[in-house]
Design a protein around this motif. Structure first.
Motif, PDB file in Angstrom:
ATOM      1  N   VAL A  60      27.697  -7.123  21.015  1.00  0.00           N
ATOM      2  CA  VAL A  60      28.350  -5.955  21.349  1.00  0.00           C
ATOM      3  C   VAL A  60      28.961  -6.114  22.815  1.00  0.00           C
ATOM      4  O   VAL A  60      28.762  -7.277  23.368  1.00  0.00           O
ATOM      5  CB  VAL A  60      27.103  -4.503  21.725  1.00  0.00           C
ATOM      6  N   PHE A  61      29.725  -4.935  23.140  1.00  0.00           N
ATOM      7  CA  PHE A  61      30.555  -5.188  24.461  1.00  0.00           C
ATOM      8  C   PHE A  61      30.459  -4.097  25.071  1.00  0.00           C
ATOM      9  O   PHE A  61      30.140  -2.992  24.789  1.00  0.00           O
ATOM     10  CB  PHE A  61      32.101  -5.172  23.935  1.00  0.00           C
ATOM     11  N   ASP A  62      30.434  -3.951  26.306  1.00  0.00           N
ATOM     12  CA  ASP A  62      30.202  -2.938  27.355  1.00  0.00           C
ATOM     13  C   ASP A  62      31.670  -2.929  28.339  1.00  0.00           C
ATOM     14  O   ASP A  62      31.524  -3.622  29.458  1.00  0.00           O
ATOM     15  CB  ASP A  62      28.893  -3.135  28.186  1.00  0.00           C
ATOM     16  N   LEU A  63      32.238  -2.049  27.650  1.00  0.00           N
ATOM     17  CA  LEU A  63      33.464  -1.709  28.865  1.00  0.00           C
ATOM     18  C   LEU A  63      33.200  -0.676  29.761  1.00  0.00           C
ATOM     19  O   LEU A  63      34.272  -0.569  30.348  1.00  0.00           O
ATOM     20  CB  LEU A  63      34.606  -1.214  27.922  1.00  0.00           C
ATOM     21  N   SER A  64      31.958  -0.160  29.870  1.00  0.00           N
ATOM     22  CA  SER A  64      31.756   0.834  30.852  1.00  0.00           C
ATOM     23  C   SER A  64      31.287   0.367  31.989  1.00  0.00           C
ATOM     24  O   SER A  64      30.815   1.077  32.909  1.00  0.00           O
ATOM     25  CB  SER A  64      30.981   1.784  30.152  1.00  0.00           C
ATOM     26  N   ALA A  65      31.128  -1.036  32.091  1.00  0.00           N
ATOM     27  CA  ALA A  65      30.248  -1.608  33.311  1.00  0.00           C
ATOM     28  C   ALA A  65      30.642  -1.049  34.690  1.00  0.00           C
ATOM     29  O   ALA A  65      29.922  -1.016  35.589  1.00  0.00           O
ATOM     30  CB  ALA A  65      30.220  -3.200  33.118  1.00  0.00           C
ATOM     31  N   SER A  66      32.237  -1.348  34.481  1.00  0.00           N
ATOM     32  CA  SER A  66      32.673  -1.273  36.135  1.00  0.00           C
ATOM     33  C   SER A  66      32.322   0.466  36.606  1.00  0.00           C
ATOM     34  O   SER A  66      32.373   0.623  37.723  1.00  0.00           O
ATOM     35  CB  SER A  66      34.136  -1.536  36.112  1.00  0.00           C
TER      36      SER A  66
END
Length: 313
Positions: A60-66
């Motif tokens: 999976v990818f987490d593009l909300s980290a920032s």
């Protein structure tokens, strides 16, 4: 040489080449001050990369980290102002963990690809940060500012900052989590083949939620470090750092397709990117070209991963 050996030795060799080249090209690279600064520069992206590596291995990818980073930093500052530094630090970590868990729950329940779902959630979280602050920069207050910034203080260990030691601790803990626990083995299984993992009795959804929760915790810590450095927090802090973390993860050799990788690989990737940035500064090169170099590195890493997978199949 096996594919695994090629991948392992390739990234280690890249670091060695960069270190030797910068050592010969400048007089200041190996100075204690620059080495301490080099490690400190890697902290924020390194923390994000620890969580991102777990997610990528899990498929999976987490593009909300920032965005989670920004909300956590803001919560840390606001809670510190009202309840003290320990409470503020704890609030940042809890906020990151809760938002990460929320991301995972949304992804598994909506069945939308994590790339798209977390991209949308990043916008939601940034909006939440704007609502909380009213678009303004928030400060912990003069009375608590100095103690709030304690994470950026040098320690007795050669001047290495407390935040650098935090990165080392998180990297060790996440490495052990992946290598020595049942959850870690399930992360690899889900990332390698989620259908086979489900047929073998693994709760695929719960493992994916757990991966997002870890990413959120790491993002919360990264936000705390950034807030401690500047003594403030704002809604747009850390924008696009998740892409740098993904780049470090991939450059280090963690497969973008999931199921393969390790925390140490992500840390090597972070080190390579940090060395490149440090080299540009020490050599006085135009930093405009730095994204070009980093982009080519990412392309090369993904191409190598694809070639190695194709050779094994």
């Amino acid at each position: 040489m096996t594919a695994r050996s090629l991948r392992d030795h390739g990234i280690v060799l890249a670091v060695a080449v960069l270190v030797v080249a910068l050592s010969l090209a400048t007089d200041t690279f190996l100075s204690p001050g620059n080495l301490v600064n080099l490690l400190d520069q890697a902290v924020v992206v390194g923390l994000l990369a620890c969580g991102m590596t777990v997610c990528v291995i899990c498929g999976v990818f987490d593009l909300s980290a920032s965005a989670v980073l920004a909300v956590s930093a803001i919560v840390a500052v606001l809670v510190t102002e009202r309840a003290g530094v320990p409470a503020g630090y704890a609030a940042a970590v809890v906020t990151g963990g809760l938002l990460g868990t929320l991301n995972g729950v949304v992804v598994v329940l909506s069945r939308v690809h994590s790339f798209i779902a977390t991209l949308a959630l990043s916008i939601v979280h940034r909006g939440l940060a704007l609502v909380i602050t009213g678009g303004a920069i928030v400060y912990p207050g003069a009375a608590r500012l100095e103690s709030f910034q304690s994470l950026s203080w040098p320690t007795v260990l050669g001047g290495i900052t407390a935040s650098s030691l935090l990165l080392v601790t998180v990297a060790v803990v996440t490495s052990l989590l992946l290598a020595r626990t049942t959850f870690g083995r399930r992360v690899y299984a889900v990332g390698g083949n989620p259908t086979a993992a489900w047929l073998s009795g693994i709760g695929v959804r719960s493992v994916q939620v757990g991966a997002f929760a870890i990413s959120g915790l790491c993002a919360g810590l990264a936000g705390l470090v950034l807030a401690a450095r500047g003594g403030s927090a704002q809604p747009d802090m850390g924008t696009l750092l998740e892409l740098t973390a993904i780049a470090a993860t991939v450059i280090g050799g963690t497969s973008i397709l999931g199921g393969q990788g390790a925390i140490w690989r992500g840390m090597v990737g972070v080190l390579i990117l940090t060395l490149i940035g440090n080299g540009f500064n020490l050599l006085g090169w135009n930093s405009t070209y730095r994204p070009v170099v980093e982009g080519l590195l990412i392309l090369a890493a993904v191409s190598v991963d694809h070639a190695l997978r194709a050779r094994r199949s």
